[in-house]
Write an enzyme that holds these catalytic residues in place. Sequence first.
Site, PDB file in Angstrom:
ATOM      1  N   GLY A  69       8.971  20.921 -13.481  1.00  0.00           N
ATOM      2  CA  GLY A  69       9.128  19.888 -12.519  1.00  0.00           C
ATOM      3  C   GLY A  69       9.927  18.674 -13.278  1.00  0.00           C
TER       4      GLY A  69
ATOM      5  N   GLY B 197       7.181  14.450 -13.743  1.00  0.00           N
ATOM      6  CA  GLY B 197       7.657  15.187 -14.808  1.00  0.00           C
ATOM      7  C   GLY B 197       8.420  14.170 -15.945  1.00  0.00           C
TER       8      GLY B 197
ATOM      9  CG  HIS C  37      23.534 -16.950 -18.048  1.00  0.00           C
ATOM     10  ND1 HIS C  37      23.965 -15.850 -18.103  1.00  0.00           N
ATOM     11  CD2 HIS C  37      23.751 -17.548 -19.242  1.00  0.00           C
ATOM     12  CE1 HIS C  37      24.630 -15.528 -19.419  1.00  0.00           C
ATOM     13  NE2 HIS C  37      24.430 -16.561 -20.048  1.00  0.00           N
TER      14      HIS C  37
HETATM   15  N1  LIG Z   1       7.044   5.966  -9.862  1.00  0.00           N
HETATM   16  C1  LIG Z   1       6.460   6.692  -8.808  1.00  0.00           C
HETATM   17  O1  LIG Z   1       6.631   6.137  -7.678  1.00  0.00           O
HETATM   18  C2  LIG Z   1       5.647   8.000  -8.816  1.00  0.00           C
HETATM   19  C3  LIG Z   1       5.503   8.746 -10.022  1.00  0.00           C
HETATM   20  C4  LIG Z   1       5.041   9.753 -10.071  1.00  0.00           C
HETATM   21  C5  LIG Z   1       4.761  10.588  -8.937  1.00  0.00           C
HETATM   22  N2  LIG Z   1       4.804  10.036  -7.847  1.00  0.00           N
HETATM   23  C6  LIG Z   1       4.764  10.600  -6.435  1.00  0.00           C
HETATM   24  O2  LIG Z   1       4.385  11.905  -6.624  1.00  0.00           O
HETATM   25  C7  LIG Z   1       5.034  12.881  -6.038  1.00  0.00           C
HETATM   26  C8  LIG Z   1       5.438  13.928  -6.647  1.00  0.00           C
HETATM   27  O3  LIG Z   1       6.174  13.702  -7.745  1.00  0.00           O
HETATM   28  P1  LIG Z   1       6.849  15.197  -8.623  1.00  0.00           P
HETATM   29  O4  LIG Z   1       7.506  14.727  -9.627  1.00  0.00           O
HETATM   30  O5  LIG Z   1       5.446  16.062  -8.514  1.00  0.00           O
HETATM   31  O6  LIG Z   1       7.729  15.669  -7.490  1.00  0.00           O
HETATM   32  P2  LIG Z   1       9.217  15.565  -7.090  1.00  0.00           P
HETATM   33  O7  LIG Z   1       9.635  16.208  -5.858  1.00  0.00           O
HETATM   34  O8  LIG Z   1       9.725  14.574  -7.235  1.00  0.00           O
HETATM   35  O9  LIG Z   1       9.925  16.575  -8.229  1.00  0.00           O
HETATM   36  C9  LIG Z   1       9.665  17.973  -8.466  1.00  0.00           C
HETATM   37  C10 LIG Z   1      10.638  18.589  -9.125  1.00  0.00           C
HETATM   38  O10 LIG Z   1      10.271  20.079  -9.405  1.00  0.00           O
HETATM   39  C11 LIG Z   1      11.558  20.911  -9.556  1.00  0.00           C
HETATM   40  N3  LIG Z   1      10.955  22.270  -9.383  1.00  0.00           N
HETATM   41  C12 LIG Z   1      10.099  22.693  -8.312  1.00  0.00           C
HETATM   42  N4  LIG Z   1       9.605  24.011  -8.373  1.00  0.00           N
HETATM   43  C13 LIG Z   1      10.139  24.322  -9.631  1.00  0.00           C
HETATM   44  C14 LIG Z   1      10.043  25.425 -10.560  1.00  0.00           C
HETATM   45  N5  LIG Z   1       9.290  26.496 -10.190  1.00  0.00           N
HETATM   46  N6  LIG Z   1      10.510  25.506 -11.782  1.00  0.00           N
HETATM   47  C15 LIG Z   1      11.160  24.236 -12.239  1.00  0.00           C
HETATM   48  N7  LIG Z   1      11.376  23.196 -11.587  1.00  0.00           N
HETATM   49  C16 LIG Z   1      10.943  23.016 -10.256  1.00  0.00           C
HETATM   50  C17 LIG Z   1      12.315  20.443  -7.952  1.00  0.00           C
HETATM   51  O11 LIG Z   1      13.515  20.503  -8.354  1.00  0.00           O
HETATM   52  C18 LIG Z   1      12.087  18.713  -8.362  1.00  0.00           C
HETATM   53  O12 LIG Z   1      13.110  18.012  -9.122  1.00  0.00           O
HETATM   54  C19 LIG Z   1       6.373  11.888  -5.476  1.00  0.00           C
HETATM   55  O13 LIG Z   1       6.956  12.352  -4.230  1.00  0.00           O
HETATM   56  C20 LIG Z   1       5.992  10.534  -5.534  1.00  0.00           C
HETATM   57  O14 LIG Z   1       5.451  10.353  -4.327  1.00  0.00           O
HETATM   58  C21 LIG Z   1       5.748   8.610  -7.694  1.00  0.00           C
END
Ligand SMILES: NC(=O)c1ccc[n+]([C@@H]2O[C@H](COP(=O)([O-])OP(=O)(O)OC[C@H]3O[C@@H](n4cnc5c(N)ncnc54)[C@H](O)[C@@H]3O)[C@@H](O)[C@H]2O)c1
Length: 464
Positions: free
Chosen positions: A193, A198, A445
């Site tokens: 991910g 990730g 600035h």
């Molecule tokens: N800064 C922040 O606000 C923050 C930080 C971390 C998490 N979060 C929250 O946690 C939630 C989850 O985050 P996340 O990163 O787990 O989900 P995400 O939905 O942001 O990203 C998941 C990614 O995994 C990829 N993916 C899915 N299945 C796959 C596979 N089998 N092989 C390879 N890639 C694959 C997808 O293409 C996608 O890009 C977010 O929606 C957010 O709400 C927020």
Amino acid sequence: MTTTTAEHDGSGTTSTAYAAIVIGAGQAGPGVAAALAADGPVALVEMDRVGGTCLNHGCKPTKALRASAVVAHQARRAAEYGVHTGEVTVDFGFAIDRVHKIIEEEVSGLAGYIEGVDGLELVHGRATLATDPTGAEHVVTVDGRRLTSSQVYLNVGARASVPPMPGLDTVDVLTEVELLDLTELPAHLVIIGGGYLGCEFGQMFRRFGSEVTIVAASGLGGREDPDVGAILSQTFADEGIRVLEARTESVAPADGGVAVTLDDGTTVTGSHLLMAVGRRSNSDLLGDHGIETDDHGFFVTDGRFQTSVPGVRALGDVNGRGAWTHTSYQDSQIMLEPSRTVDGRITTYAMFTDPPLGRVGMNDAQARESGRRVLKAEVPMSGVSRARLEGETTGVMRILVDADSEEVLGATILGLQADDVIQVVGTAMQAGVRYPALRDALPIHPTVAEYIPSILTSLQPLDG
Ligand SMILES: NC(=O)c1ccc[n+]([C@@H]2O[C@H](COP(=O)([O-])OP(=O)(O)OC[C@H]3O[C@@H](n4cnc5c(N)ncnc54)[C@H](O)[C@@H]3O)[C@@H](O)[C@H]2O)c1
Ligand SMILES: Cc1cc2nc3c(=O)[nH]c(=O)nc-3n(C[C@H](O)[C@H](O)[C@H](O)COP(=O)(O)OP(=O)(O)OC[C@H]3O[C@@H](n4cnc5c(N)ncnc54)[C@H](O)[C@@H]3O)c2cc1C
């Protein structure tokens, strides 16, 4: 004022009636429960520690851990600024211990606050919910205890999604919960991910000294404009993070760790595996609740959070109207002010990579889809003087406006302080400010935010 009544039904089960029951002490639950307790007895049911995902294994521990990773990175770059530090080593055990100390303090602070609210009872345990279609008496069961009320608020959040994959039961799969409990640094962390989780964890662990491979089906920062994803990919490559654009097909044990096979035939072997492919709703943990959900298990609600069952409302991640702490917390504020609605909320968020990404409203693709006549202003961070002064020139700053209505449609900022600077645009959008007013503001600035007025003087059509 409604009072709590406890009755015995002869079977030894106590039934207690409340003015309201709140399930989940995440980001929305405690505030709503405390406010409602002024009007009658309220039960706040929590199956884990108070504070939910954000406090226990989400925003706060990750940003505390990120602070150590940023310091390590800065120390390694110190010579670029004429500062000499010697060899930089990271004591991961110390860094994680620091995180846990900060979190312990915050959890006990929140628990103390909840305990101190008159009329609010914190009930520990997993709640199941049997709704009454008439809305007269919903029944919540916690460890054999029966709680009843006509008003139930669900703030049960979401958890890591671990989709089925051949071999998953043969290896240790970490989610963020287990990752944040490690006391020793993984030798090679493989992350499935390339979204927020990730990216944030990948960069941190690399900076601590782990080898890191990210398997990202849609590249890094998949929801962002392609050039933003490309800048992130280059930044990660420069730091020695391997990013593979592929899907995982299967996993298997290998050399005391894990081997991940991808759909392009490649196999990656690492010591630890983190699953970061999105979240799934916790609505299933409530049992057979009888409330309408969407295809992903998120409760369907109206703009005042009302679910399909009278008297049952859903706040935070579990209503699918946001996926952040700030959206969940704002749900509680909206809930407590009868004139407000969540409909039309302008989405804003940050991804806490280094440099961070700040986003509000539309990106390029969404602006194109809107069918509006869109103008765009942008500057690379290498053109922002404060960024040059600080030696932090990676990224881009971009604003989109409607050529006809002069509305500000959105902004993307990847770069120094983007997580804060983006809020200038978000606040302006919320206030309904038209772009000429933003353009004519007097900026300080040298700051990053001074480029918001400045670039608005050179708007161009979105696609040239
Ligand atoms: N800064 C922040 O606000 C923050 C930080 C971390 C998490 N979060 C929250 O946690 C939630 C989850 O985050 P996340 O990163 O787990 O989900 P995400 O939905 O942001 O990203 C998941 C990614 O995994 C990829 N993916 C899915 N299945 C796959 C596979 N089998 N092989 C390879 N890639 C694959 C997808 O293409 C996608 O890009 C977010 O929606 C957010 O709400 C927020
Ligand atoms: C690693 C990570 C980093 C993140 N970083 C950020 C960030 O930087 N900024 C940001 O804004 N967001 C971030 N998020 C997202 C943020 O943590 C969530 O959006 C937020 O916590 C959602 O709040 P909530 O109140 O809806 O649910 P939660 O905080 O998940 O709270 C739900 C609560 O309900 C309880 N519960 C569930 N079911 C039951 C039941 N049946 N009975 C009793 N109790 C129950 C749970 O134990 C939990 O305490 C991050 C998430 C993760 C995983």
